[in-house]
Design a protein around this motif. Structure first.
Motif, short mmCIF file in Angstrom:
data_model
loop_
_atom_site.label_atom_id
_atom_site.label_comp_id
_atom_site.label_asym_id
_atom_site.label_seq_id
_atom_site.Cartn_x
_atom_site.Cartn_y
_atom_site.Cartn_z
N ALA A 48 0.84 -1.20 0.00
CA ALA A 48 0.00 0.00 0.00
C ALA A 48 0.87 1.25 0.00
O ALA A 48 1.76 1.40 0.84
CB ALA A 48 -0.91 -0.01 1.22
N SER A 49 0.62 2.15 -0.95
CA SER A 49 1.43 3.36 -1.08
C SER A 49 1.08 4.42 -0.05
O SER A 49 1.88 5.31 0.23
CB SER A 49 1.27 3.95 -2.48
OG SER A 49 -0.05 4.45 -2.66
N GLY A 50 -0.14 4.35 0.50
CA GLY A 50 -0.63 5.38 1.41
C GLY A 50 -1.73 6.23 0.80
O GLY A 50 -2.48 6.89 1.53
N ALA A 51 -1.84 6.24 -0.53
CA ALA A 51 -2.90 6.99 -1.19
C ALA A 51 -4.25 6.31 -0.97
O ALA A 51 -4.32 5.11 -0.72
CB ALA A 51 -2.61 7.12 -2.68
N VAL A 108 -3.93 2.56 -11.10
CA VAL A 108 -4.78 1.79 -10.19
C VAL A 108 -6.23 1.96 -10.62
O VAL A 108 -6.68 3.08 -10.92
CB VAL A 108 -4.60 2.28 -8.73
CG1 VAL A 108 -5.56 1.56 -7.80
CG2 VAL A 108 -3.16 2.07 -8.28
N ALA A 109 -6.97 0.86 -10.67
CA ALA A 109 -8.36 0.88 -11.13
C ALA A 109 -9.28 1.58 -10.14
O ALA A 109 -8.96 1.69 -8.95
CB ALA A 109 -8.83 -0.55 -11.37
N PRO A 110 -10.43 2.08 -10.60
CA PRO A 110 -11.39 2.74 -9.71
C PRO A 110 -11.79 1.83 -8.54
O PRO A 110 -12.02 0.64 -8.72
CB PRO A 110 -12.58 3.02 -10.63
CG PRO A 110 -12.01 3.07 -12.00
CD PRO A 110 -10.90 2.07 -12.01
N GLY A 111 -11.88 2.41 -7.36
CA GLY A 111 -12.34 1.69 -6.18
C GLY A 111 -11.31 0.79 -5.53
O GLY A 111 -11.59 0.17 -4.50
N GLU A 112 -10.09 0.71 -6.09
CA GLU A 112 -9.07 -0.17 -5.54
C GLU A 112 -8.06 0.62 -4.70
O GLU A 112 -7.72 1.75 -5.01
CB GLU A 112 -8.34 -0.92 -6.65
CG GLU A 112 -9.21 -1.93 -7.37
CD GLU A 112 -8.39 -2.83 -8.28
OE1 GLU A 112 -7.15 -2.67 -8.32
OE2 GLU A 112 -8.99 -3.69 -8.93
N THR A 113 -7.59 -0.02 -3.64
CA THR A 113 -6.54 0.58 -2.82
C THR A 113 -5.27 0.71 -3.64
O THR A 113 -4.81 -0.27 -4.23
CB THR A 113 -6.26 -0.29 -1.58
OG1 THR A 113 -7.45 -0.39 -0.80
CG2 THR A 113 -5.15 0.31 -0.74
N PRO A 114 -4.68 1.90 -3.73
CA PRO A 114 -3.44 2.05 -4.50
C PRO A 114 -2.30 1.22 -3.90
O PRO A 114 -1.92 1.40 -2.74
CB PRO A 114 -3.14 3.56 -4.40
CG PRO A 114 -4.49 4.18 -4.19
CD PRO A 114 -5.22 3.21 -3.30
N LEU A 115 -1.78 0.32 -4.71
CA LEU A 115 -0.67 -0.54 -4.31
C LEU A 115 0.52 -0.27 -5.22
O LEU A 115 0.37 -0.26 -6.44
CB LEU A 115 -1.06 -2.01 -4.39
CG LEU A 115 -2.26 -2.47 -3.55
CD1 LEU A 115 -2.56 -3.95 -3.82
CD2 LEU A 115 -2.00 -2.25 -2.07
N ASP A 116 1.67 -0.07 -4.62
CA ASP A 116 2.89 0.13 -5.38
C ASP A 116 3.46 -1.22 -5.76
O ASP A 116 3.94 -1.98 -4.92
CB ASP A 116 3.90 0.92 -4.53
CG ASP A 116 5.21 1.19 -5.25
OD1 ASP A 116 5.35 0.74 -6.40
OD2 ASP A 116 6.08 1.84 -4.67
N ASP A 117 3.41 -1.54 -7.06
CA ASP A 117 3.82 -2.88 -7.51
C ASP A 117 5.32 -2.97 -7.76
O ASP A 117 5.80 -3.97 -8.32
CB ASP A 117 3.05 -3.29 -8.76
CG ASP A 117 3.28 -2.34 -9.94
OD1 ASP A 117 4.04 -1.36 -9.77
OD2 ASP A 117 2.71 -2.57 -11.01
N THR A 118 6.09 -1.96 -7.37
CA THR A 118 7.54 -2.02 -7.54
C THR A 118 8.23 -2.68 -6.35
O THR A 118 9.45 -2.74 -6.31
CB THR A 118 8.12 -0.60 -7.72
OG1 THR A 118 7.86 0.17 -6.53
CG2 THR A 118 7.51 0.09 -8.91
N PHE A 119 7.46 -3.16 -5.40
CA PHE A 119 8.03 -3.72 -4.17
C PHE A 119 8.70 -5.05 -4.46
O PHE A 119 8.03 -6.06 -4.74
CB PHE A 119 6.92 -3.89 -3.14
CG PHE A 119 7.41 -4.37 -1.81
CD1 PHE A 119 7.99 -3.50 -0.91
CD2 PHE A 119 7.31 -5.71 -1.45
CE1 PHE A 119 8.45 -3.94 0.32
CE2 PHE A 119 7.75 -6.15 -0.23
CZ PHE A 119 8.33 -5.27 0.66
#
Length: 436
Positions: A89-92, A112-123
């Motif tokens: 989770a990025s915090g957004a 990030v798609a509508p309604g989804e928690t923003p996740l940073d996929d670079t982890f």
């Protein structure tokens, strides 16, 4: 008693969760394991999987060896290698429309798609940790130990020393322990350290790559930064009778330096809950922590049980309570099963905010990282072990972990009431261990 406390920003997402059952109890338990005979090696090896639903995945290999030298000296060495991938989770906050973010490196974007928690996929990262500890029994009453520690991952280096002394009284029924550790960490994040609370910039807002790169560089600080941690722990262990013992510890920790997570951001929203950009978080550069730990451990007719309670508090206003128990039942002298239950409750840091408001004055410190917000969590686990010939042992562990972030009392504006701003984090931990 050896004191260690090492959590890098990336570790704290996965390793802190995957090792949720580790506490001072684990130190006490390891101290009570049989010491290898002189000229013998005792080896423990394990591989562990930790997986969050739709988020972080981790695979960790652990090796620990002990070697006794005479009856008074013991060398303990450990290596840990783990690989972490997935999304964090990025915090957004989630929005009713899609959102696009600049990657931490400044090279590329993700949506990030509508309604989804923003996740940073670079982890993703690989970490290697090495530690060694020397224990010396000076006489029947005094024991000392000295240890070194090192951990390296792509953007983080941690080096430390620890030492401790134990004094036995009352025919070895009472033990006082004093231990300390010092760690120096170096942080060199991908893309550089963000300027505190600076705005995220986007490639589409600039005419060319050079103009965008100049704007991105303006949000970054040059070079790496460091963090220093000093820990002290005072403990007492009392044998009550032939079946029960109790332990009490007090811990003090002083941390100074760079403690901001360079990969976390906050959404800036208006009165309708609509996002108008993102800012990089900022945390204080000092932290003082106190902890109290109580343990009762007893031998039953066909097993062993323990109960523990831990209280943590710090000057960030984070307060936490942990209740934990293990019950090991021996089906036969060589086969056992163990139940593990853990409950955790935390109060948010004073500067935690799930988002910033467009009309509000920018604070000095702010973070939307749910890990320092209000939350509760629980762990339920089972472990089975089989003692083999020659003193060998094979064990299996499976656990379910769920973390439930909560609102810290923030008023939620407009359309954010239609979003899941505090989604639960669910994870499975599986481990296979072999001792010989």
């Amino acid at each position: 008693m050896q004191l260690t406390s090492k959590l890098t920003p990336k570790q704290s997402i996965a390793s802190a969760l995957a090792m949720a059952s580790c506490s001072l109890l684990s130190q006490q338990a390891s101290a009570q394991e049989p010491v290898p005979a002189n000229d013998d090696w005792k080896v423990d090896a394990a591989i562990m999987y930790y997986g969050e639903q739709d988020r972080v995945q981790a695979v960790e290999a652990i090796g620990n060896v002990q070697k006794a030298f005479g009856e008074d000296s013991l060398l303990d060495m450990k290596i840990v290698v783990d690989s972490l991938t997935g999304a964090s989770a990025s915090g957004a906050v989630a929005q009713s429309i899609s959102q696009t973010f600049t990657r931490p490196s400044g090279k590329g974007e993700y949506t990030v798609a509508p309604g989804e928690t923003p996740l940073d996929d670079t982890f993703q990262d690989t970490r290697v940790q090495l530690s060694a500890n020397w224990q010396e029994i000076l006489n029947p009453d005094w024991t000392v130990n000295l240890g070194v520690y090192g951990s390296k991952e792509y953007d983080y280096l941690s080096l430390g020393l620890n030492a401790g002394v134990e004094r036995s009284f009352n025919k070895n029924n009472t033990t006082l322990a004093l231990s300390g550790a010092y760690t120096n960490d170096t942080v060199d994040p991908v893309g550089g350290r963000p300027v505190a609370l600076s705005e995220m910039v986007f490639r589409g807002d600039y005419d060319g790559d050079d103009a965008f790169q100049a704007a991105f560089d303006a949000t970054r600080l040059d070079g790496d930064d460091t963090k220093q941690t000093a820990d002290v722990m005072l403990g007492v262990t009392q044998i009550l009778n032939r079946n029960w013992l109790m332990q009490a510890n007090y811990g003090f920790s002083s941390v100074s330096g760079y403690m901001t997570d360079p990969y976390k951001i906050l959404s800036v929203v208006d009165g309708n809950g609509e996002s108008h950009g993102y800012r990089y978080e900022n945390r204080p550069d000092s932290r003082t922590k106190h902890s109290v730990f109580l343990l009762a451990k007893g031998a039953l007719d066909s097993g062993v049980i323990d109960f523990s309670y831990r209280y943590n508090t710090d000057d960030w206003d984070i307060q936490a309570h942990t209740l934990e128990t293990h019950y090991r039942y021996y089906f036969t002298p060589s086969l056992y099963g163990q139940l593990h239950l853990r409950y955790y409750q935390q109060q948010a840091a004073e500067f935690y905010q799930p988002f910033l408001r467009t009309e509000a004055v920018l604070p000095e410190y702010a973070s939307a990282d749910y890990r320092i917000g209000d939350m509760s969590a629980y762990t339920v686990g089972l472990k089975f072990g089989h003692r083999l010939s020659g003193g060998h042992e094979l064990s299996y562990r499976i656990e379910y972990y769920q973390q439930n972030p909560e609102n810290n009392g923030t008023d939620i504006p407009g359309e954010l009431n239609n979003q899941d701003l505090f989604p639960s984090v669910k994870a499975i931990v599986a481990q296979i261990s072999y001792s010989f």
